[in-house]
Design a protein around this motif. Structure first.
Motif, mmCIF file in Angstrom:
data_model
loop_
_atom_site.group_PDB
_atom_site.id
_atom_site.type_symbol
_atom_site.label_atom_id
_atom_site.label_comp_id
_atom_site.label_asym_id
_atom_site.label_seq_id
_atom_site.Cartn_x
_atom_site.Cartn_y
_atom_site.Cartn_z
ATOM 1 N N HIS A 177 0.823 -1.223 0.000
ATOM 2 C CA HIS A 177 0.000 0.000 0.000
ATOM 3 C C HIS A 177 0.850 1.262 0.000
ATOM 4 C CE1 HIS A 177 -3.927 -1.960 1.709
ATOM 5 N NE2 HIS A 177 -3.395 -2.632 0.700
ATOM 6 N N PHE B 180 -6.882 -8.757 -7.096
ATOM 7 C CA PHE B 180 -6.538 -9.815 -6.141
ATOM 8 C C PHE B 180 -7.487 -11.018 -6.197
ATOM 9 C CE2 PHE B 180 -3.561 -6.786 -4.562
ATOM 10 C CZ PHE B 180 -2.554 -7.553 -4.005
ATOM 11 N N GLU C 281 -7.385 -4.208 -5.048
ATOM 12 C CA GLU C 281 -8.022 -5.122 -4.093
ATOM 13 C C GLU C 281 -9.375 -5.610 -4.609
ATOM 14 O OE1 GLU C 281 -8.079 -2.880 -0.443
ATOM 15 O OE2 GLU C 281 -6.147 -3.706 0.191
ATOM 16 N N ARG C 282 -10.077 -4.759 -5.348
ATOM 17 C CA ARG C 282 -11.408 -5.119 -5.843
ATOM 18 C C ARG C 282 -11.350 -5.995 -7.090
ATOM 19 N NH1 ARG C 282 -12.992 -0.317 -7.285
ATOM 20 N NH2 ARG C 282 -12.494 -0.671 -9.490
ATOM 21 N N GLU D 248 -7.647 0.572 -3.981
ATOM 22 C CA GLU D 248 -9.034 0.092 -4.037
ATOM 23 C C GLU D 248 -9.273 -0.741 -5.289
ATOM 24 O OE1 GLU D 248 -13.589 1.894 -4.240
ATOM 25 O OE2 GLU D 248 -11.891 3.234 -3.925
#
Length: 283
Positions: free
Chosen positions: A55, A71, A67-68, A64
């Motif tokens: 991060h 990943f 991660e959305r 954001e």
């Protein structure tokens, strides 16, 4: 089992690689980074990033997104490659292509390639394209650009205005010029000659100029400019100039010259007649 020497050589190769290489644990924290990865984000030493999560080198909106969108795919397929936008210690954007490999223990191998130069070049091209588009849209000459397959790439409002064609010039983009020109030719006094001349110029592949008289009374000068690179045609540029005023002036001058010639002929005949009449009594 590999020897210590081989392991050292591998470590040296990784640390010296131009691509950034980093290893992250299951919590997303760095436990190894090579020099290229450290320097790319404006840090001097590996220890500045060791123990921090990834991060630290990404802005909130990119965190954001990753991660959305990224990943879940990484966990499902074990690998992911794509473009990301990081941020240096100094706050400068870093554009890169990254390849992520998901490890069984939950860790990640990250390999990055710098895209900053490519992005700068892309932005420069966009700026140049916007400037060129502004020139094309505002220039008083009519412009038409085709590719090597005679598909229209650009046209400007002045071109449509010269021919009295309604609509938006951008609507011509993507059309086949050989088809479009059939309708445009009907606006000329000599439609067949209009088309024949276009075909002759394209087939000849050499620059040329001709004059077109429209049914509206306008007279246009058409310049044909082939675009050639390394001997291979890449497109064609047509430039139209409205020379109606110049042609009208030329015609008026020609009429004046003709009238002057007629006056001179009358003067000559008159002088000859007068001279003859004077001579007759004397005789």
């Amino acid at each position: 089992m590999e020897s210590i020497e081989i392991l050292k050589l591998k470590e040296l190769a990784i640390s010296s690689a131009h691509d950034g290489i980093a290893l992250l644990d299951a919590e997303g924290k760095y436990y190894y980074l090579n020099e290229a990865h450290v320097k790319r984000f404006g840090y001097e030493y590996e220890k500045e990033l060791i123990g921090n999560t990834w991060h630290v080198i990404y802005p909130p909106d990119e965190i954001e997104r990753l991660e959305r969108d990224v990943f879940p795919e990484l966990v499902e397929h074990g690998k992911w490659t794509g473009e990301t936008r990081g941020i240096t210690k100094q706050g400068t954007p870093v554009y890169q292509v990254i390849s992520l490999t998901f490890l069984k223990d939950g860790g990640i191998i990250c390999i990055t390639r710098d895209l900053n130069k490519e992005k700068e070049y892309e932005r420069e091209l966009q700026v140049r394209a916007r400037k060129m588009l502004s020139v094309v849209e505002n220039i008083s000459d009519g412009l038409l650009l085709e590719d090597e397959n005679r598909i229209i790439q650009a046209a400007n409002p002045a071109l449509l205005e010269m021919f009295g064609i309604p609509g938006d010039a951008t609507g011509m983009t993507g059309a086949n010029c050989a088809e479009v020109i059939k309708g445009v030719a009907e606006l000329a006094v000599e439609p067949d000659t209009f088309i024949e001349r276009v075909e002759a110029l394209v087939d000849g592949g050499k620059s040329g100029t001709d004059m077109i008289e429209l049914r509206s009374g306008s007279v246009l000068q058409r310049d044909f400019i082939p675009i050639v690179k390394a001997g291979v045609p890449e497109g064609y540029l047509w430039v139209y100039h409205n020379v109606t005023s110049a042609e009208e002036t030329k015609r008026r001058l020609e009429d004046l010259v003709l009238k002057e010639q007629n006056v001179n002929e009358v003067k000559t005949k008159l002088i000859h007649t007068i001279s003859h009449e004077f001579k007759q009594p004397l005789n």
